[in-house]
Every structure is written in C-alpha cells, then in structure tokens.
Design a protein around this motif. Sequence first.
Motif, PDB file in Angstrom:
ATOM      1  N   VAL A 104       0.915  -1.274   0.079  1.00  0.00           N
ATOM      2  CA  VAL A 104       0.130   0.174  -0.046  1.00  0.00           C
ATOM      3  C   VAL A 104       0.724   1.485  -0.073  1.00  0.00           C
ATOM      4  O   VAL A 104       0.431   2.512  -0.122  1.00  0.00           O
ATOM      5  N   MET A 105       2.147   1.030   0.085  1.00  0.00           N
ATOM      6  CA  MET A 105       2.965   2.381  -0.108  1.00  0.00           C
ATOM      7  C   MET A 105       4.525   1.628  -0.162  1.00  0.00           C
ATOM      8  O   MET A 105       4.570   0.599   0.257  1.00  0.00           O
ATOM      9  N   ALA A 106       5.327   2.572  -0.815  1.00  0.00           N
ATOM     10  CA  ALA A 106       6.605   2.118  -0.836  1.00  0.00           C
ATOM     11  C   ALA A 106       7.589   3.212  -0.301  1.00  0.00           C
ATOM     12  O   ALA A 106       7.575   4.311  -0.938  1.00  0.00           O
ATOM     13  N   SER A 107       8.094   3.051   0.652  1.00  0.00           N
ATOM     14  CA  SER A 107       9.063   3.987   1.537  1.00  0.00           C
ATOM     15  C   SER A 107      10.204   4.175   0.723  1.00  0.00           C
ATOM     16  O   SER A 107      10.532   5.581   0.826  1.00  0.00           O
ATOM     17  N   PHE A 108      10.597   3.240   0.002  1.00  0.00           N
ATOM     18  CA  PHE A 108      11.855   3.691  -0.781  1.00  0.00           C
ATOM     19  C   PHE A 108      11.717   3.523  -2.337  1.00  0.00           C
ATOM     20  O   PHE A 108      11.238   2.563  -2.860  1.00  0.00           O
ATOM     21  N   GLN A 109      12.170   4.455  -2.843  1.00  0.00           N
ATOM     22  CA  GLN A 109      11.955   4.699  -4.456  1.00  0.00           C
ATOM     23  C   GLN A 109      13.083   3.809  -5.192  1.00  0.00           C
ATOM     24  O   GLN A 109      12.962   3.330  -6.220  1.00  0.00           O
ATOM     25  N   LYS A 110      14.178   3.428  -4.322  1.00  0.00           N
ATOM     26  CA  LYS A 110      15.289   2.744  -4.878  1.00  0.00           C
ATOM     27  C   LYS A 110      15.685   1.718  -3.850  1.00  0.00           C
ATOM     28  O   LYS A 110      15.618   1.826  -2.882  1.00  0.00           O
ATOM     29  N   ASP A 111      15.923   0.488  -4.426  1.00  0.00           N
ATOM     30  CA  ASP A 111      16.469  -0.455  -3.465  1.00  0.00           C
ATOM     31  C   ASP A 111      17.995  -0.230  -3.058  1.00  0.00           C
ATOM     32  O   ASP A 111      18.789   0.203  -3.907  1.00  0.00           O
ATOM     33  N   PRO A 112      18.172  -0.209  -1.556  1.00  0.00           N
ATOM     34  CA  PRO A 112      19.534   0.179  -1.404  1.00  0.00           C
ATOM     35  C   PRO A 112      20.843  -0.791  -1.481  1.00  0.00           C
ATOM     36  O   PRO A 112      21.687  -0.643  -0.942  1.00  0.00           O
ATOM     37  N   GLN A 113      20.247  -1.734  -2.167  1.00  0.00           N
ATOM     38  CA  GLN A 113      21.240  -2.926  -2.507  1.00  0.00           C
ATOM     39  C   GLN A 113      22.318  -2.266  -3.349  1.00  0.00           C
ATOM     40  O   GLN A 113      22.125  -1.545  -4.511  1.00  0.00           O
ATOM     41  N   VAL A 114      23.618  -2.606  -3.137  1.00  0.00           N
ATOM     42  CA  VAL A 114      24.862  -2.078  -3.933  1.00  0.00           C
ATOM     43  C   VAL A 114      25.799  -3.342  -4.206  1.00  0.00           C
ATOM     44  O   VAL A 114      25.757  -4.497  -3.399  1.00  0.00           O
ATOM     45  N   LEU A 115      26.751  -3.094  -5.086  1.00  0.00           N
ATOM     46  CA  LEU A 115      27.885  -3.917  -5.360  1.00  0.00           C
ATOM     47  C   LEU A 115      29.067  -2.994  -5.119  1.00  0.00           C
ATOM     48  O   LEU A 115      29.120  -1.793  -5.570  1.00  0.00           O
ATOM     49  N   MET A 116      29.818  -3.302  -4.417  1.00  0.00           N
ATOM     50  CA  MET A 116      31.207  -2.633  -4.246  1.00  0.00           C
ATOM     51  C   MET A 116      32.512  -3.165  -4.949  1.00  0.00           C
ATOM     52  O   MET A 116      32.603  -4.580  -4.930  1.00  0.00           O
ATOM     53  N   THR A 117      33.317  -2.247  -5.405  1.00  0.00           N
ATOM     54  CA  THR A 117      34.399  -2.776  -6.029  1.00  0.00           C
ATOM     55  C   THR A 117      35.686  -1.984  -5.323  1.00  0.00           C
ATOM     56  O   THR A 117      35.525  -0.787  -4.835  1.00  0.00           O
ATOM     57  N   HIS A 118      36.727  -2.434  -5.602  1.00  0.00           N
ATOM     58  CA  HIS A 118      37.976  -1.648  -4.994  1.00  0.00           C
ATOM     59  C   HIS A 118      38.102  -0.242  -5.721  1.00  0.00           C
ATOM     60  O   HIS A 118      38.017  -0.285  -7.115  1.00  0.00           O
ATOM     61  N   PRO A 119      38.684   0.547  -5.065  1.00  0.00           N
ATOM     62  CA  PRO A 119      38.872   1.826  -5.664  1.00  0.00           C
ATOM     63  C   PRO A 119      39.696   2.069  -7.131  1.00  0.00           C
ATOM     64  O   PRO A 119      40.550   1.614  -7.333  1.00  0.00           O
ATOM     65  N   GLY A 120      38.705   2.459  -7.857  1.00  0.00           N
ATOM     66  CA  GLY A 120      39.352   2.730  -9.306  1.00  0.00           C
ATOM     67  C   GLY A 120      39.338   1.615  -9.894  1.00  0.00           C
ATOM     68  O   GLY A 120      39.955   1.496 -11.238  1.00  0.00           O
ATOM     69  N   LYS A 121      38.809   0.555  -9.643  1.00  0.00           N
ATOM     70  CA  LYS A 121      39.059  -0.882 -10.374  1.00  0.00           C
ATOM     71  C   LYS A 121      38.295  -0.657 -11.718  1.00  0.00           C
ATOM     72  O   LYS A 121      38.490  -1.428 -12.782  1.00  0.00           O
ATOM     73  N   VAL A 122      36.868  -0.224 -11.602  1.00  0.00           N
ATOM     74  CA  VAL A 122      36.046  -0.298 -12.843  1.00  0.00           C
ATOM     75  C   VAL A 122      35.361   1.416 -12.790  1.00  0.00           C
ATOM     76  O   VAL A 122      35.400   1.891 -11.814  1.00  0.00           O
ATOM     77  N   ASP A 123      34.772   1.537 -13.949  1.00  0.00           N
ATOM     78  CA  ASP A 123      34.276   3.029 -14.008  1.00  0.00           C
ATOM     79  C   ASP A 123      33.065   3.007 -14.274  1.00  0.00           C
ATOM     80  O   ASP A 123      32.349   4.262 -14.374  1.00  0.00           O
ATOM     81  N   SER A 124      32.156   1.951 -14.221  1.00  0.00           N
ATOM     82  CA  SER A 124      30.747   1.659 -14.483  1.00  0.00           C
ATOM     83  C   SER A 124      30.197   0.401 -13.936  1.00  0.00           C
ATOM     84  O   SER A 124      30.987  -0.517 -13.647  1.00  0.00           O
ATOM     85  N   PHE A 125      28.949   0.284 -13.634  1.00  0.00           N
ATOM     86  CA  PHE A 125      28.320  -0.804 -13.232  1.00  0.00           C
ATOM     87  C   PHE A 125      28.641  -2.037 -14.278  1.00  0.00           C
ATOM     88  O   PHE A 125      29.191  -3.095 -13.864  1.00  0.00           O
ATOM     89  N   ALA A 126      28.414  -1.686 -15.666  1.00  0.00           N
ATOM     90  CA  ALA A 126      28.778  -2.607 -16.459  1.00  0.00           C
ATOM     91  C   ALA A 126      30.292  -3.040 -16.587  1.00  0.00           C
ATOM     92  O   ALA A 126      30.641  -4.145 -16.967  1.00  0.00           O
ATOM     93  N   GLY A 127      30.985  -2.256 -15.896  1.00  0.00           N
ATOM     94  CA  GLY A 127      32.553  -2.554 -16.075  1.00  0.00           C
ATOM     95  C   GLY A 127      32.843  -3.811 -15.285  1.00  0.00           C
ATOM     96  O   GLY A 127      33.967  -4.440 -15.353  1.00  0.00           O
ATOM     97  N   MET A 128      32.093  -4.041 -14.349  1.00  0.00           N
ATOM     98  CA  MET A 128      32.391  -5.148 -13.374  1.00  0.00           C
ATOM     99  C   MET A 128      32.016  -6.534 -14.412  1.00  0.00           C
ATOM    100  O   MET A 128      33.032  -7.513 -14.278  1.00  0.00           O
ATOM    101  N   GLN A 129      31.083  -6.453 -15.099  1.00  0.00           N
ATOM    102  CA  GLN A 129      31.096  -7.734 -16.059  1.00  0.00           C
ATOM    103  C   GLN A 129      32.170  -7.795 -16.943  1.00  0.00           C
ATOM    104  O   GLN A 129      32.856  -8.707 -17.431  1.00  0.00           O
TER     105      GLN A 129
END
Length: 334
Positions: A104-129
């Motif tokens: 009946v309501m969505a408190s979150f407009q975005k799912d807070p689930q994330v993926l983490m990478t080491h600093p500077g390892k990739v430059d985009s979400f697709a970069g992980m693949q």
Amino acid sequence: MTYRVTRICATVTLMTALGIPANAQEQTEVTFGTNWVAQAEHGGFYQSVADGTYAECGLDVTIVPGGPQVNNQALMLAGRLDFYMGGHLDAYFAVQEGLPIVNVMASFQKDPQVLMTHPGKVDSFAGMQEADLTMIVQDAAIYYEWMKAAYGFTDEVRQPYTFNSAPFLANEDSAQQGYLSSEPYAILQETGIEVDVWLIADAGYNAYSTTIQTRQDMLDENPEVVKCFVEGSILGWYNYLYGDNAAANELILSDNPDMTQDKIDFAIEAMIDNGIVDGGDTLTLGIGAMTEARSQAFYNAMVDAGVLPEGLDFAAAYDLTYINQGLGLELRPE
C-alpha cells in the motif's frame, strides 16, 4: 523486543485545540513488523511513533523489529501483526502463491542494494562484467538474476557471499554485495578503504523497497486504519529526513543496542544523497509513491529474468488508494 509509545498528551492537545472532547477518540492498537533490526532505514516509522503523528489520527502503533530468526511477514499473514515492512517482488510472489498480501506504500523509491569494487577498479556498473570480476553475491539473490539478463553476468563468476568482507578485501579482482548504508561504511571504519559503490537501482533495477504491506481483509474491513497508518508513515519520513529526528533515533537506539549514532547519521545522509526515499516520482506525488507504469516495467523485467511467469495478475499485489496525492510535499526543504 517491541516498543510502544502512546502519545496521549499530544492527542489531547490536538483535540482540545479542535474543540473535540478528549474521550471522543479512542486509540486503535496497531502492530507493524519490520524486516530487520531497528535502523535509520526504518526511521520514518519510528518518527511518527515518537512525535505523535500516528496518535493524532487515532493509532497506537507498536513497532515489532525483525531479525535473522524472525518472520514478521508470516506473523502478519497469521493475523498477529497488522502491517509488515516488505518489498516489491515478494508481493508479486504472494499473488503467484495465492496469498492475500498487498503493498500500500513504497517507502523507498530505490532498492539500497549495492555492489562494491576496489577503488578505481572499474568505471561503471557494466565494467564489473567487462572486467570479469569475481562477483561475491549471496545465493538466490533475485537482483543477480536481473543482472544476468540485463548485463550478461554469469553464474560461473559468482562466489557465495557469507557476510564476511575478508574475501573481497583480499581480492582486488572482485565485487561484493552490500547495503548502501552498511558494508561500505563498515569497511571504511575498519580499514580506511573507501570502496567504489554501485547502486543497482541506478543501473536499472527498478524495484520499490521497504514497502508497507497488509492483508486484503485489513484493506477491506479497516480502510480508515490503513489510511491513517500510510499517511502517518509518509509524514514520518518527511519529518525524519528533514526535521528534528532526535526522539526517533533514541527509539531506534533503544530497540537495537548494536546501533550507533554515527551509523544512523551516515545512513540518513546516504538516503538523502541517493534519493532512496525522496526522489523520482515522489518529487511530484509525495513520499511513498508507487505507479502502475513502474510496477508493469518491473514485472516485465522479472519475466525477462525468468523470475516470474507471464500472465500473472501482478496488479493484485498493490493498492494505490492512499498514496500519490502529494501529502507532505510542503515539508521538503527548498
């Protein structure tokens, strides 16, 4: 642990100002089960308990925290709780299984689930693949099924996540799942490493999160209770994010002794900066917004990922009666 606050004084003051006798409005006891231990991500609900917003429309709300050994959704289905903090997809699964659960309501407009990478390892979400990283993700993660369909990730590169970040920290050619306000902050505090954080919602995973769920019979038989709880929760989120949230945070800290104020502060900042609660459709429709178009798009994505079957009556998973009306928009700072 449960926590009950009945703001009798606030209610009496309000009714006196309106010229209503104090005994004219009895408090209806309502129970709300969360999906995890108390934290800032539950702050809007604690806010409306603490400041009397629920009480002002006649509800005496008890928040029942969840946890690893607690199934509050099952308790709601059994009639022992009135509302539950659920998700977008589990309501679709409920329809598939013939269970009378409705968002009946969505408190979150975005799912807070994330993926983490080491600093500077990739430059985009697709970069992980593209970088063929080892993906440290828990078994049966639905969002990973979506990642496979949308971005070409594979099961071969996935390693089970055991809620221990040591394997990720030891392998720079890896990515690990996390929660926006949890694992990145914990790693920073423990190691001083500021990991790169990729919010899967920003990559196209358009699930609502932290929804308010109830049973169909509650909607049918107690619409005024549902209306009060939904509208009170909407106002609670505005006041928690943008107003004085000290009393709500005291309740959170009381319900969860492992929580600390610095973690709460980090989570609130992360929610605001990333538009988790207030962003997108909420900018015009108000916090709590859900739309038929987005629900259809999410259903289509889940069909494409092989998570849900075609032909499901997914619209039975939600009721938009008490949201999308701009309630509380004036409480957002300029």
